[in-house]
Design a protein around this motif. Structure first.
Motif, PDB file in Angstrom:
ATOM      1  N   GLN A 128       0.912  -1.151  -0.004  1.00 26.64           N
ATOM      2  CA  GLN A 128      -0.085  -0.010  -0.083  1.00 26.64           C
ATOM      3  C   GLN A 128       1.075   1.207  -0.101  1.00 26.64           C
ATOM      4  O   GLN A 128       1.866   1.517   0.790  1.00 26.64           O
ATOM      5  N   GLY A 129       0.449   2.192  -1.121  1.00 26.61           N
ATOM      6  CA  GLY A 129       1.232   3.294  -0.876  1.00 26.61           C
ATOM      7  C   GLY A 129       2.517   3.251  -2.029  1.00 26.61           C
ATOM      8  O   GLY A 129       2.947   4.381  -2.401  1.00 26.61           O
ATOM      9  N   GLY A 130       2.800   2.084  -2.469  1.00 23.00           N
ATOM     10  CA  GLY A 130       3.991   1.783  -3.428  1.00 23.00           C
ATOM     11  C   GLY A 130       3.301   1.805  -4.877  1.00 23.00           C
ATOM     12  O   GLY A 130       2.230   2.079  -5.051  1.00 23.00           O
ATOM     13  N   SER A 131       4.195   1.354  -5.723  1.00 23.35           N
ATOM     14  CA  SER A 131       3.752   1.139  -6.946  1.00 23.35           C
ATOM     15  C   SER A 131       4.034  -0.301  -7.504  1.00 23.35           C
ATOM     16  O   SER A 131       4.693  -1.006  -6.898  1.00 23.35           O
ATOM     17  N   ILE A 132       3.358  -0.750  -8.599  1.00 23.88           N
ATOM     18  CA  ILE A 132       3.789  -2.085  -9.106  1.00 23.88           C
ATOM     19  C   ILE A 132       3.559  -2.012 -10.717  1.00 23.88           C
ATOM     20  O   ILE A 132       2.811  -1.043 -11.218  1.00 23.88           O
ATOM     21  N   GLU A 133       4.160  -2.932 -11.369  1.00 18.63           N
ATOM     22  CA  GLU A 133       4.293  -2.801 -12.932  1.00 18.63           C
ATOM     23  C   GLU A 133       4.079  -4.051 -13.158  1.00 18.63           C
ATOM     24  O   GLU A 133       4.491  -5.169 -12.983  1.00 18.63           O
ATOM     25  N   ILE A 134       2.779  -4.172 -14.169  1.00 14.74           N
ATOM     26  CA  ILE A 134       2.450  -5.418 -14.880  1.00 14.74           C
ATOM     27  C   ILE A 134       2.770  -5.468 -16.168  1.00 14.74           C
ATOM     28  O   ILE A 134       2.494  -4.856 -17.093  1.00 14.74           O
ATOM     29  N   PRO A 135       3.868  -6.281 -16.417  1.00  8.60           N
ATOM     30  CA  PRO A 135       4.366  -6.207 -18.031  1.00  8.60           C
ATOM     31  C   PRO A 135       3.347  -7.303 -18.785  1.00  8.60           C
ATOM     32  O   PRO A 135       2.655  -8.081 -18.165  1.00  8.60           O
ATOM     33  N   PHE A 136       3.424  -7.048 -19.964  1.00  5.27           N
ATOM     34  CA  PHE A 136       2.590  -7.776 -20.972  1.00  5.27           C
ATOM     35  C   PHE A 136       3.167  -7.827 -22.196  1.00  5.27           C
ATOM     36  O   PHE A 136       4.131  -6.983 -22.632  1.00  5.27           O
ATOM     37  N   SER A 137       2.972  -8.929 -23.021  1.00  6.47           N
ATOM     38  CA  SER A 137       3.207  -8.932 -24.515  1.00  6.47           C
ATOM     39  C   SER A 137       2.371  -9.913 -25.193  1.00  6.47           C
ATOM     40  O   SER A 137       1.501 -10.761 -24.575  1.00  6.47           O
ATOM     41  N   PHE A 138       2.170  -9.617 -26.437  1.00  7.15           N
ATOM     42  CA  PHE A 138       1.281 -10.540 -27.167  1.00  7.15           C
ATOM     43  C   PHE A 138       2.156 -10.977 -28.494  1.00  7.15           C
ATOM     44  O   PHE A 138       2.873 -10.365 -29.173  1.00  7.15           O
ATOM     45  N   TYR A 139       1.198 -11.926 -29.165  1.00 10.40           N
ATOM     46  CA  TYR A 139       1.669 -12.463 -30.416  1.00 10.40           C
ATOM     47  C   TYR A 139       0.650 -13.134 -31.379  1.00 10.40           C
ATOM     48  O   TYR A 139      -0.671 -13.394 -30.704  1.00 10.40           O
ATOM     49  N   PHE A 140       0.760 -13.041 -32.511  1.00  7.87           N
ATOM     50  CA  PHE A 140      -0.262 -13.517 -33.216  1.00  7.87           C
ATOM     51  C   PHE A 140       0.137 -13.976 -34.782  1.00  7.87           C
ATOM     52  O   PHE A 140       1.414 -13.759 -35.081  1.00  7.87           O
ATOM     53  N   PRO A 141      -0.502 -14.579 -35.537  1.00  6.35           N
ATOM     54  CA  PRO A 141      -0.179 -15.179 -36.767  1.00  6.35           C
ATOM     55  C   PRO A 141      -0.337 -14.361 -37.989  1.00  6.35           C
ATOM     56  O   PRO A 141       0.001 -14.631 -39.058  1.00  6.35           O
ATOM     57  N   TRP A 142      -1.019 -13.274 -37.823  1.00  8.27           N
ATOM     58  CA  TRP A 142      -1.774 -12.647 -38.954  1.00  8.27           C
ATOM     59  C   TRP A 142      -0.763 -11.452 -39.223  1.00  8.27           C
ATOM     60  O   TRP A 142       0.107 -11.019 -38.697  1.00  8.27           O
ATOM     61  N   LYS A 143      -0.968 -11.090 -40.722  1.00  7.75           N
ATOM     62  CA  LYS A 143      -0.170 -10.094 -41.402  1.00  7.75           C
ATOM     63  C   LYS A 143      -0.811  -8.753 -40.692  1.00  7.75           C
ATOM     64  O   LYS A 143      -1.914  -8.617 -41.040  1.00  7.75           O
ATOM     65  N   GLY A 159       2.924  -0.158 -32.325  1.00  2.00           N
ATOM     66  CA  GLY A 159       3.748  -0.965 -33.070  1.00  2.00           C
ATOM     67  C   GLY A 159       4.319  -2.048 -32.271  1.00  2.00           C
ATOM     68  O   GLY A 159       4.648  -2.991 -32.883  1.00  2.00           O
ATOM     69  N   GLN A 160       4.734  -1.717 -30.928  1.00  2.00           N
ATOM     70  CA  GLN A 160       5.314  -2.662 -30.173  1.00  2.00           C
ATOM     71  C   GLN A 160       4.502  -3.821 -29.732  1.00  2.00           C
ATOM     72  O   GLN A 160       3.075  -3.726 -29.534  1.00  2.00           O
ATOM     73  N   THR A 161       5.025  -4.852 -29.369  1.00  2.00           N
ATOM     74  CA  THR A 161       4.244  -6.009 -28.886  1.00  2.00           C
ATOM     75  C   THR A 161       4.500  -6.366 -27.466  1.00  2.00           C
ATOM     76  O   THR A 161       4.214  -7.852 -27.193  1.00  2.00           O
ATOM     77  N   SER A 162       4.948  -5.477 -26.850  1.00  2.00           N
ATOM     78  CA  SER A 162       4.895  -5.424 -25.506  1.00  2.00           C
ATOM     79  C   SER A 162       5.096  -4.109 -24.707  1.00  2.00           C
ATOM     80  O   SER A 162       5.334  -3.215 -25.255  1.00  2.00           O
ATOM     81  N   GLY A 163       4.863  -4.445 -23.458  1.00  2.00           N
ATOM     82  CA  GLY A 163       4.842  -3.039 -22.724  1.00  2.00           C
ATOM     83  C   GLY A 163       4.686  -3.240 -21.152  1.00  2.00           C
ATOM     84  O   GLY A 163       4.473  -4.251 -20.841  1.00  2.00           O
ATOM     85  N   VAL A 164       4.410  -2.227 -20.394  1.00  2.00           N
ATOM     86  CA  VAL A 164       4.084  -2.144 -18.967  1.00  2.00           C
ATOM     87  C   VAL A 164       2.868  -1.242 -18.557  1.00  2.00           C
ATOM     88  O   VAL A 164       2.847  -0.312 -19.122  1.00  2.00           O
ATOM     89  N   LEU A 165       2.197  -1.719 -17.673  1.00  2.00           N
ATOM     90  CA  LEU A 165       1.250  -1.126 -16.988  1.00  2.00           C
ATOM     91  C   LEU A 165       1.451  -0.777 -15.570  1.00  2.00           C
ATOM     92  O   LEU A 165       1.814  -1.712 -14.747  1.00  2.00           O
ATOM     93  N   ARG A 166       1.865   0.485 -15.369  1.00  2.00           N
ATOM     94  CA  ARG A 166       2.303   0.730 -13.837  1.00  2.00           C
ATOM     95  C   ARG A 166       0.885   1.362 -13.114  1.00  2.00           C
ATOM     96  O   ARG A 166       0.284   2.464 -13.602  1.00  2.00           O
ATOM     97  N   ILE A 167       0.934   0.903 -11.958  1.00  2.00           N
ATOM     98  CA  ILE A 167      -0.195   1.593 -11.117  1.00  2.00           C
ATOM     99  C   ILE A 167       0.584   2.307  -9.637  1.00  2.00           C
ATOM    100  O   ILE A 167       1.458   1.553  -9.161  1.00  2.00           O
ATOM    101  N   LEU A 168       0.235   3.429  -9.718  1.00  2.00           N
ATOM    102  CA  LEU A 168       0.857   4.091  -8.433  1.00  2.00           C
ATOM    103  C   LEU A 168      -0.014   4.405  -7.287  1.00  2.00           C
ATOM    104  O   LEU A 168      -1.160   4.241  -7.512  1.00  2.00           O
ATOM    105  N   ASN A 169       0.771   4.446  -6.260  1.00  2.00           N
ATOM    106  CA  ASN A 169      -0.097   4.768  -4.807  1.00  2.00           C
ATOM    107  C   ASN A 169      -1.172   3.623  -4.613  1.00  2.00           C
ATOM    108  O   ASN A 169      -2.346   4.149  -4.346  1.00  2.00           O
ATOM    109  N   LEU A 170      -0.575   2.486  -4.541  1.00  2.00           N
ATOM    110  CA  LEU A 170      -1.671   1.505  -4.495  1.00  2.00           C
ATOM    111  C   LEU A 170      -2.378   1.367  -3.217  1.00  2.00           C
ATOM    112  O   LEU A 170      -2.043   1.820  -2.233  1.00  2.00           O
ATOM    113  N   LYS A 171      -3.707   0.986  -3.639  1.00  2.00           N
ATOM    114  CA  LYS A 171      -4.611   1.073  -2.627  1.00  2.00           C
ATOM    115  C   LYS A 171      -5.214  -0.448  -2.024  1.00  2.00           C
ATOM    116  O   LYS A 171      -4.742  -1.256  -3.182  1.00  2.00           O
TER     117      LYS A 171
END
Length: 211
Positions: free
Chosen positions: A40-55, A99-111
């Motif tokens: 609580q009161g800190g932060s967290i990062e949720i990384p994600f990435s995705f993949y697909f066969p389509w053009k 255009g990127q296939t990965s990233g991070v969701l950051r949540i601040l000031n956790l409750k």
């Protein structure tokens, strides 16, 4: 011989059936960590990435969105609109570039009520049309309470006076020492003076004129 051939045919049939029943892993999806924890009161990062066969189309127009609580839960973020849930105002940062296939969701000031499951959803334009994919299990976020109470050092009641007594156990009161010294000096003087006075009286008695 006929029985042996029957057994071989049966085994061959079962093996074929098992192979046909095997499900091949999907060639598209979203990857996220299963569980993350924060304070609580800190932060967290949720990384994600995705993949697909389509053009992808010339302009894929990728879009990232996030749901919470369950797979079909309420959206809390959408990069296209853009949209941000009221609960996360000023506390949500999306680190991702088009255009990127990965990233991070950051949540601040956790409750405390941030503790739930988060699902990343991806929408992209391909040569076959619009396609979407989403994490199946999501990321279960666990929030730990921050203990701000500083623990005071424990004191054993019997230890405090004992420590004081150990330092003074064989010592005497200074005032008593002074009184004893004074008494000793007086007695020493008395012991010396009395014989001296007695000797002087004796000499005086010897030297006095006869009557």
């Amino acid at each position: 011989m006929a029985r042996l051939l029957l057994l071989l045919l049966s085994a061959s049939y079962l093996h074929t059936g098992n192979s046909a029943g095997y499900q091949k892993k999907k060639d598209f999806g979203v990857d996220q960590p299963d569980v993350l924890s924060g304070v609580q009161g800190g932060s967290i990062e949720i990384p994600f990435s995705f993949y697909f066969p389509w053009k992808l189309a010339k302009d894929p127009q990728m879009s990232i969105a996030w749901r919470w609580k369950h797979f079909h839960g309420e959206f809390i973020y959408n990069s296209t609109r853009p949209f941000l849930h009221e609960h996360f105002k000023g506390r949500l940062i999306m680190i991702w570039t088009q255009g990127q296939t990965s990233g991070v969701l950051r949540i601040l000031n956790l409750k405390d009520n941030d503790q739930t499951t988060y699902f990343c959803r991806v929408i992209l334009q391909t040569t076959e049309g619009m396609n979407s994919l989403q994490s199946i299990s999501g990321t279960n976020l666990i929030i730990h309470a921050l203990n701000t109470t500083m623990g005071s050092p424990s004191i054993i009641p019997s230890a405090v006076p004992t420590a004081g007594l150990e330092d003074k156990r064989d010592q005497r009161n200074p005032s008593l020492l002074s009184l004893g010294a004074m008494v000793g000096m007086v007695l020493a003087k008395v012991v010396v003076i009395i014989p001296l006075y007695g000797w002087m009286i004796f000499l005086w008695w010897k030297q006095r004129p006869a009557a």
